[in-house]
Design a protein around this motif. Structure first.
Motif, PDB file in Angstrom:
ATOM      1  N   ILE A  35      38.880  43.514  50.999  1.00  0.00           N
ATOM      2  CA  ILE A  35      40.104  42.876  50.497  1.00  0.00           C
ATOM      3  C   ILE A  35      39.810  41.978  49.295  1.00  0.00           C
ATOM      4  O   ILE A  35      40.549  41.991  48.313  1.00  0.00           O
ATOM      5  CB  ILE A  35      40.874  42.112  51.606  1.00  0.00           C
ATOM      6  CG1 ILE A  35      42.283  41.748  51.138  1.00  0.00           C
ATOM      7  CG2 ILE A  35      40.156  40.861  52.073  1.00  0.00           C
ATOM      8  CD1 ILE A  35      43.165  42.895  50.828  1.00  0.00           C
ATOM      9  N   ASP A  40      41.110  43.092  44.596  1.00  0.00           N
ATOM     10  CA  ASP A  40      41.352  42.058  43.591  1.00  0.00           C
ATOM     11  C   ASP A  40      41.318  42.627  42.176  1.00  0.00           C
ATOM     12  O   ASP A  40      40.591  43.580  41.882  1.00  0.00           O
ATOM     13  CB  ASP A  40      40.308  40.945  43.711  1.00  0.00           C
ATOM     14  CG  ASP A  40      40.907  39.627  44.146  1.00  0.00           C
ATOM     15  OD1 ASP A  40      41.981  39.630  44.751  1.00  0.00           O
ATOM     16  OD2 ASP A  40      40.284  38.593  43.874  1.00  0.00           O
ATOM     17  N   HIS A 100      43.584  37.810  46.107  1.00  0.00           N
ATOM     18  CA  HIS A 100      43.606  37.903  47.564  1.00  0.00           C
ATOM     19  C   HIS A 100      42.774  36.781  48.167  1.00  0.00           C
ATOM     20  O   HIS A 100      41.758  36.378  47.602  1.00  0.00           O
ATOM     21  CB  HIS A 100      43.047  39.252  48.024  1.00  0.00           C
ATOM     22  CG  HIS A 100      43.894  40.410  47.599  1.00  0.00           C
ATOM     23  ND1 HIS A 100      43.846  40.941  46.331  1.00  0.00           N
ATOM     24  CD2 HIS A 100      44.829  41.106  48.278  1.00  0.00           C
ATOM     25  CE1 HIS A 100      44.715  41.929  46.244  1.00  0.00           C
ATOM     26  NE2 HIS A 100      45.320  42.052  47.413  1.00  0.00           N
ATOM     27  N   PHE A 121      45.374  38.126  55.577  1.00  0.00           N
ATOM     28  CA  PHE A 121      45.103  37.767  54.195  1.00  0.00           C
ATOM     29  C   PHE A 121      46.403  37.450  53.472  1.00  0.00           C
ATOM     30  O   PHE A 121      47.494  37.755  53.944  1.00  0.00           O
ATOM     31  CB  PHE A 121      44.318  38.870  53.465  1.00  0.00           C
ATOM     32  CG  PHE A 121      45.069  40.146  53.198  1.00  0.00           C
ATOM     33  CD1 PHE A 121      45.811  40.319  52.033  1.00  0.00           C
ATOM     34  CD2 PHE A 121      45.013  41.196  54.100  1.00  0.00           C
ATOM     35  CE1 PHE A 121      46.481  41.508  51.776  1.00  0.00           C
ATOM     36  CE2 PHE A 121      45.673  42.390  53.851  1.00  0.00           C
ATOM     37  CZ  PHE A 121      46.416  42.543  52.692  1.00  0.00           C
ATOM     38  N   ALA A 123      48.143  37.819  49.504  1.00  0.00           N
ATOM     39  CA  ALA A 123      48.015  38.506  48.216  1.00  0.00           C
ATOM     40  C   ALA A 123      49.049  37.949  47.257  1.00  0.00           C
ATOM     41  O   ALA A 123      50.183  37.663  47.643  1.00  0.00           O
ATOM     42  CB  ALA A 123      48.206  40.012  48.388  1.00  0.00           C
TER      43      ALA A 123
END
Length: 174
Positions: A35, A40, A100, A121, A123
């Motif tokens: 992630i 990214d 992220h 997470f 974003a």
């Protein structure tokens, strides 16, 4: 109970040796890297190539892959990493930036042949300047298979919810 032949046992042992349970190539570390590095795009205008950024995480040889993200166009389910690449590459290429953060996890259930990991997470996706920034919180669950190349994703499910610009600023600091 049948015993595995030495050749099969050696092959399984060799595969298991590739799938670390701790360190940089373990499932929890791979999920975070997937992630934070893979998705990214920190520099405006930076090129984003799915296979280059994320190829090492997916099992490109498997015929039983199922990948889903509720932000995908028309809620499509991909049955291969190539289908998933086709869903995401152009939209991520069009983004100016993508940031992220891991908020919680990953939580892992580890096995010899299959492992699963879940993390939360955030974003922050910046489309072209004429469009509004999209910020989400998401839960990501991945199923990893031990292959001769190490752990590879064979199942993915991401569920998101939009967050306010204020919550995004609190999380990302901008």
């Amino acid at each position: 109970m049948a015993l595995a032949s030495p050749t099969v046992a050696q092959a399984q042992s060799g595969t298991a040796a590739q799938c670390q349970t701790s360190g940089a190539n373990s499932v929890p570390e791979l999920h975070k890297e997937w992630i934070l590095v893979g998705w990214d795009k920190p520099v405006a205008g930076q090129s984003w190539d799915f296979r280059e950024k994320l190829g090492k995480y997916y099992d490109w040889e498997a015929n039983d892959v199922v990948l889903y993200d509720d932000m995908s166009p028309d809620f499509q389910i991909a049955r291969s990493p190539e289908e998933y690449r086709a869903l995401w590459e152009s939209s991520f290429q069009a983004l100016r930036r993508a940031h992220h953060l891991v908020l919680n996890g990953p939580e892992v259930i580890a096995g010899d042949k299959l492992s699963t990991s879940t993390l939360e997470f955030a974003a922050r996706l910046e489309p072209p300047e004429s469009q509004p920034i999209i910020s989400v919180r998401a839960r990501s669950t991945l199923v990893w298979r031990c292959t001769s190349d190490g752990w590879r994703i064979v199942r993915e499910h991401n569920s998101t919810r939009r967050i306010t610009p204020e919550e995004s600023r609190q999380l990302f600091g901008f």
